[in-house]
Design a protein around this motif. Structure first.
Motif, PDB file in Angstrom:
ATOM      1  N   MET A 238       0.828  -1.209   0.000  1.00 41.26           N
ATOM      2  CA  MET A 238       0.000   0.000   0.000  1.00 41.26           C
ATOM      3  C   MET A 238       0.862   1.260   0.000  1.00 41.26           C
ATOM      4  O   MET A 238       0.547   2.242  -0.677  1.00 41.26           O
ATOM      5  N   VAL A 239       1.950   1.239   0.760  1.00 44.47           N
ATOM      6  CA  VAL A 239       2.860   2.393   0.768  1.00 44.47           C
ATOM      7  C   VAL A 239       3.482   2.599  -0.604  1.00 44.47           C
ATOM      8  O   VAL A 239       3.526   3.728  -1.126  1.00 44.47           O
ATOM      9  N   MET A 240       3.962   1.533  -1.224  1.00 50.65           N
ATOM     10  CA  MET A 240       4.570   1.649  -2.550  1.00 50.65           C
ATOM     11  C   MET A 240       3.545   2.082  -3.589  1.00 50.65           C
ATOM     12  O   MET A 240       3.867   2.853  -4.503  1.00 50.65           O
ATOM     13  N   PHE A 242       0.860   3.956  -2.955  1.00 49.56           N
ATOM     14  CA  PHE A 242       0.608   5.375  -2.680  1.00 49.56           C
ATOM     15  C   PHE A 242       1.685   6.240  -3.319  1.00 49.56           C
ATOM     16  O   PHE A 242       1.393   7.263  -3.965  1.00 49.56           O
ATOM     17  N   LEU A 243       2.944   5.844  -3.154  1.00 50.13           N
ATOM     18  CA  LEU A 243       4.037   6.631  -3.729  1.00 50.13           C
ATOM     19  C   LEU A 243       3.990   6.612  -5.259  1.00 50.13           C
ATOM     20  O   LEU A 243       4.258   7.632  -5.905  1.00 50.13           O
ATOM     21  N   ALA A 244       3.649   5.453  -5.837  1.00 48.15           N
ATOM     22  CA  ALA A 244       3.547   5.371  -7.292  1.00 48.15           C
ATOM     23  C   ALA A 244       2.449   6.281  -7.819  1.00 48.15           C
ATOM     24  O   ALA A 244       2.606   6.949  -8.851  1.00 48.15           O
ATOM     25  N   SER A 245       1.309   6.319  -7.117  1.00 49.33           N
ATOM     26  CA  SER A 245       0.216   7.192  -7.532  1.00 49.33           C
ATOM     27  C   SER A 245       0.544   8.659  -7.279  1.00 49.33           C
ATOM     28  O   SER A 245       0.263   9.520  -8.111  1.00 49.33           O
ATOM     29  N   PHE A 246       1.140   8.932  -6.139  1.00 47.89           N
ATOM     30  CA  PHE A 246       1.437  10.320  -5.756  1.00 47.89           C
ATOM     31  C   PHE A 246       2.463  10.950  -6.696  1.00 47.89           C
ATOM     32  O   PHE A 246       2.414  12.160  -6.959  1.00 47.89           O
ATOM     33  N   ALA A 287       7.900  16.207  -1.512  1.00 46.94           N
ATOM     34  CA  ALA A 287       8.679  15.115  -0.910  1.00 46.94           C
ATOM     35  C   ALA A 287       8.209  14.733   0.480  1.00 46.94           C
ATOM     36  O   ALA A 287       8.546  13.648   0.958  1.00 46.94           O
ATOM     37  N   VAL A 288       7.441  15.600   1.134  1.00 47.63           N
ATOM     38  CA  VAL A 288       7.057  15.341   2.530  1.00 47.63           C
ATOM     39  C   VAL A 288       6.263  14.042   2.693  1.00 47.63           C
ATOM     40  O   VAL A 288       6.610  13.200   3.539  1.00 47.63           O
ATOM     41  N   PRO A 289       5.180  13.794   1.936  1.00 47.41           N
ATOM     42  CA  PRO A 289       4.428  12.537   2.144  1.00 47.41           C
ATOM     43  C   PRO A 289       5.279  11.296   1.913  1.00 47.41           C
ATOM     44  O   PRO A 289       5.149  10.314   2.660  1.00 47.41           O
ATOM     45  N   SER A 290       6.151  11.328   0.912  1.00 47.01           N
ATOM     46  CA  SER A 290       6.996  10.158   0.641  1.00 47.01           C
ATOM     47  C   SER A 290       7.935   9.879   1.801  1.00 47.01           C
ATOM     48  O   SER A 290       8.083   8.728   2.237  1.00 47.01           O
ATOM     49  N   LEU A 293       5.968   8.533   4.924  1.00 47.88           N
ATOM     50  CA  LEU A 293       5.522   7.148   4.782  1.00 47.88           C
ATOM     51  C   LEU A 293       6.687   6.174   4.852  1.00 47.88           C
ATOM     52  O   LEU A 293       6.600   5.127   5.512  1.00 47.88           O
ATOM     53  N   LEU A 294       7.792   6.480   4.188  1.00 50.32           N
ATOM     54  CA  LEU A 294       8.937   5.573   4.196  1.00 50.32           C
ATOM     55  C   LEU A 294       9.546   5.453   5.585  1.00 50.32           C
ATOM     56  O   LEU A 294       9.962   4.367   5.997  1.00 50.32           O
ATOM     57  N   VAL A 295       9.601   6.559   6.307  1.00 55.64           N
ATOM     58  CA  VAL A 295      10.139   6.503   7.665  1.00 55.64           C
ATOM     59  C   VAL A 295       9.198   5.716   8.580  1.00 55.64           C
ATOM     60  O   VAL A 295       9.645   4.925   9.423  1.00 55.64           O
ATOM     61  N   SER A 296       7.894   5.902   8.409  1.00 53.22           N
ATOM     62  CA  SER A 296       6.921   5.211   9.261  1.00 53.22           C
ATOM     63  C   SER A 296       6.933   3.705   9.032  1.00 53.22           C
ATOM     64  O   SER A 296       6.731   2.929   9.985  1.00 53.22           O
ATOM     65  N   CYS A 297       7.180   3.284   7.803  1.00 55.95           N
ATOM     66  CA  CYS A 297       7.111   1.858   7.468  1.00 55.95           C
ATOM     67  C   CYS A 297       8.479   1.261   7.182  1.00 55.95           C
ATOM     68  O   CYS A 297       8.581   0.220   6.516  1.00 55.95           O
ATOM     69  N   ARG A 298       9.538   1.897   7.652  1.00 55.46           N
ATOM     70  CA  ARG A 298      10.884   1.443   7.319  1.00 55.46           C
ATOM     71  C   ARG A 298      11.172   0.039   7.838  1.00 55.46           C
ATOM     72  O   ARG A 298      11.888  -0.743   7.191  1.00 55.46           O
ATOM     73  N   LYS A 299      10.607  -0.329   9.002  1.00 48.37           N
ATOM     74  CA  LYS A 299      10.907  -1.648   9.559  1.00 48.37           C
ATOM     75  C   LYS A 299      10.320  -2.764   8.699  1.00 48.37           C
ATOM     76  O   LYS A 299      10.861  -3.877   8.661  1.00 48.37           O
ATOM     77  N   TYR A 300       9.208  -2.478   8.009  1.00 49.56           N
ATOM     78  CA  TYR A 300       8.645  -3.485   7.116  1.00 49.56           C
ATOM     79  C   TYR A 300       9.390  -3.530   5.794  1.00 49.56           C
ATOM     80  O   TYR A 300       9.649  -4.598   5.244  1.00 49.56           O
ATOM     81  N   ILE A 301       9.751  -2.347   5.272  1.00 46.13           N
ATOM     82  CA  ILE A 301      10.449  -2.293   3.987  1.00 46.13           C
ATOM     83  C   ILE A 301      11.853  -2.858   4.113  1.00 46.13           C
ATOM     84  O   ILE A 301      12.326  -3.623   3.264  1.00 46.13           O
TER      85      ILE A 301
END
Length: 313
Positions: A238-240, A242-246, A287-290, A293-301
């Motif tokens: 979902m994060v990836m 979102f970034l692809a769409s954004f 760049a802020v939303p990207s 999101l990446l910092v929030s989900c870094r442990k999964y990525i």
């Protein structure tokens, strides 16, 4: 038998009758005084070279990653910066007020913040059932369907979008929200199918069977066992997506402009119609939303979920 000799401490020692053998053994076991400094010097030199190469690679990586970001930050707060001056002519926050007071720019921000989440929701509803089917069922053409998802990224996207535009004109989808969502949905198909499929495959069947033996129905097994265990991979997808769409710009510009402009498509006009300081501010906002999101989900990525999703099983 070698003769026995009395040592000065009163202990009995043996003396070898073959001095040449003892000499050779001593030479092989005890390093000479000349070899020890040479080995120490070579070891220390190797450590110095390794440390220097490590620092060099780290500096290059920092400049490559953070160099453009530092350029944006510096230009977002300067009045002007003329060549060949090494220091800006002055500092100001006026460019931020220019961005936030421009209705056209803020409209593009709102469009991006609305279209990206809607795209993720639609993509989840369409792709997650397909991902579960790819993971749990064997059917004819399963591998071909998986590989065909890459066909979207196997060709230049602009050519694909031009072909789609001809169809969109006939269906009256040009300059519509539905047309933009279709373009964004195409950009999320791979991530929202492959990564969740790998996440579902990683759930042990024994846990699902144990829940079924305990009396849980299929839906309860899915929502109580399968979905929670597969959730990290789904979050990454979902994060990836979102970034692809954004960040999608080419198809959005071709289908939605000039009626619907998003932040990436707005950057095209900003290069020609706005000062570079305004473009720097707008790029930082983009760049802020990207980053969040990446910092929030870094442990999964960083946990390998992204790499696991691109392994065809």
């Amino acid at each position: 038998m070698p003769p026995l000799t009395q040592s000065s401490q009163g202990t009995i020692e043996t003396t070898s009758s073959h001095p040449s053998a003892g000499t050779s053994a001593g030479r092989s076991e005890v390093p000479t005084a000349d070899s020890r400094p040479a080995n120490a010097v070579s070891t220390s030199m190797g450590k110095v070279v390794k440390a220097a190469l490590t620092w060099l690679v780290a500096i290059i990586a920092i400049l490559f990653i953070f160099g453009p970001f530092l350029w944006l930050v510096s230009h977002a707060f300067v009045t002007s910066w003329t060549y060949p001056n090494l220091w800006p002519d002055g500092f100001t926050t006026r460019w931020w007020s220019v961005v936030f007071s421009d209705e056209q720019l803020m409209s593009s921000v709102g469009n991006s913040l609305i279209l990206a989440p809607v795209t993720v929701i639609i993509s989840s509803l369409v792709c997650l059932p397909a991902a579960y089917a790819f993971s749990r069922f064997n059917f004819p053409g399963r591998r071909a369907f998986q590989v065909s998802l890459l066909a979207v990224n196997a060709f230049p996207k602009m050519g694909l979008f031009v072909a789609m535009a001809a169809i969109f004109y006939g269906l009256h989808l040009m300059e519509t929200v539905a047309g933009i969502l279709i373009v964004h949905l195409i950009s999320t198909l791979v991530n929202m199918t492959w990564i969740p499929a790998a996440a579902f495959s990683s759930v042990p069947r024994s846990l699902e069977e144990a829940a079924s033996d305990a009396g849980a129905g299929k839906f309860r097994v899915f929502f109580s066992v399968t979905l929670p265990l597969a959730a990290p991979g789904i979050i990454v997808a979902m994060v990836m997506s979102f970034l692809a769409s954004f960040d999608e710009s080419q198809g959005t510009y071709l289908v939605g402009a000039p009626k619907y402009m998003t932040m990436p498509t707005q950057m095209y006009s900003m290069v020609l119609n706005y000062p570079e300081q305004v473009s720097a501010v707008f790029a930082l906002i983009l760049a802020v939303p990207s980053v969040v999101l990446l910092v929030s989900c870094r442990k999964y990525i960083m946990g390998g979920r992204l790499a696991e999703g691109f392994q065809i099983r």
